[in-house]
Design an enzyme around this catalytic site. Structure first.
Site, PDB file in Angstrom:
ATOM      1  N   ALA A 135      41.799  23.763  35.672  1.00 33.41           N
ATOM      2  CA  ALA A 135      41.693  24.770  36.727  1.00 33.41           C
ATOM      3  C   ALA A 135      41.687  24.093  38.081  1.00 33.41           C
ATOM      4  CB  ALA A 135      40.430  25.607  36.555  1.00 33.41           C
ATOM      5  N   ASP A 136      42.213  24.787  39.071  1.00 25.76           N
ATOM      6  CA  ASP A 136      42.143  24.277  40.436  1.00 25.76           C
ATOM      7  C   ASP A 136      42.070  25.450  41.409  1.00 25.76           C
ATOM      8  OD1 ASP A 136      42.417  21.523  41.895  1.00 25.76           O
ATOM      9  OD2 ASP A 136      43.469  23.007  43.119  1.00 25.76           O
ATOM     10  N   THR A 137      41.254  25.293  42.441  1.00 26.75           N
ATOM     11  CA  THR A 137      41.035  26.374  43.400  1.00 26.75           C
ATOM     12  C   THR A 137      41.447  25.941  44.802  1.00 26.75           C
ATOM     13  OG1 THR A 137      39.181  27.209  42.081  1.00 26.75           O
ATOM     14  CG2 THR A 137      39.273  27.911  44.380  1.00 26.75           C
TER      15      THR A 137
END
Lengths: 217, 217
Positions: free
Chosen positions: B86-88
């Site tokens: 995941a990456d934000t």
């Protein structure tokens, strides 16, 4: 938002007039020191149908809960200076939902919400002790729209068989496993958990922050 | 949403390819057993400006992070069967914001967001081991609009002087004190925290739930 007010707020005896563990946990996150004194107000005394809106109903319940604590504690040796009351109700199609009475009721509630948008109203009342035994009241209600995805029957069944739904308005907890059901919201998430943190903190800032936005340190 | 799948998921070795304590904490809430293996992928290898949208950028970063962990662990004795990356990223006015580099940077970010609506994109990649050493990938990005209230300067100053902003995309934590700044959101709250729980769980349900929606028990 509360950090600049901490030197003021930490000198006050603050009471959260709610037994909800979610509200206590939420309010604790912001460094505020307070005691919990669940209200003895009989929530059954007020009926949603006697109010023009769910917002008014939730706000009045919040006020009555806080006012009962003020009446009971006002003359005590450790009388509070700030009492915060809150109440949360859930609506769909004009019907107001509180906490489910049993598993079947929880199953029915969640089945109704499945694939639909319901609304969560949390009323808040902040009662402040002034001089000469008088009290000032600030109150409001915040609404958040909640979109619940269409849930397979086995998901609802498994969920209702956990203990999670039973003590929560609407029969689910967005902050726990019930959060997996929610595709999105419009509004303050914490309002759905049970306390509209942004508006509450903004109110406290207005009441206790300094006028020029640079509080004394 | 995961309870009906637990008998399947609990038999799999699951890796969260992220060092974010928020993602670990979030995923832990749903009863899933998994290990954390932060990705060694160099995030600087990808530039936002080379992607057509922040969603594509976040999704590709999530994929690269998970793929690095798969490459590194695939031949180990405890090789994973399911790897979640995941990456934000945060955007305002076409600019992509990551984590602030120092307090001044955090102050500038929050000052820019103050009184405005920014967008939070979290990309997710779920890599599943198939037979014969092959892997299948499912990936998506979720967006949430976040309305930050206009903040007094003393509030931003006090906040930046806590340690909270430094390791967070956009320089604030909605799940902590930064939550008091947010008047409302549109979309999944957990997407702002760093993992779009609803869509991730829905994907896992699609992959591992039984076809008729009544999983074996």
């Amino acid at each position: 938002m509360l950090q600049p007010l901490m030197h003021v707020l930490s000198s006050k005896r603050i009471i959260l007039a709610s037994g909800s563990p979610r509200r206590r946990e939420l309010l604790s996150k912001y460094g505020l020191e307070f005691d919990v004194e669940p209200s003895l107000y009989d929530e059954g005394s007020l009926k949603a149908e006697n109010f023009t809106s769910p917002a008014d109903f939730a706000e009045q319940l919040a006020y009555e809960k806080a006012a009962e604590v003020v009446r009971r504690m006002d003359r005590s040796i450790d009388a509070p200076e700030l009492v915060i009351g809150a109440d949360t109700v859930v609506t769909l199609d004009g019907h107001v939902y509180g906490k489910p009475v049993d598993k079947q009721d929880a199953f029915n509630m969640i089945s109704k919400f499945s694939g639909r948008t319901h609304h969560v109203y949390t009323g808040v009342a902040v009662l402040r002790r002034l001089q000469y035994g008088r009290w000032a009241t600030d109150r409001f209600a915040e609404v958040t729209a909640v979109h619940m995805d269409t849930l397979p029957a086995d998901v609802i069944h498994s969920y209702v068989n956990t203990s999670e739904p039973m003590d929560k308005a609407g029969g689910y907890g967005i902050q726990a496993m019930g959060g997996t059901f929610i595709s999105g919201i419009e509004g303050d998430y914490y309002n759905v958990v049970g306390l509209p943190i942004h508006r509450l903190c903004k109110l406290l800032y207005r009441l206790y922050g300094s006028k020029d936005g640079s509080s004394e340190r």
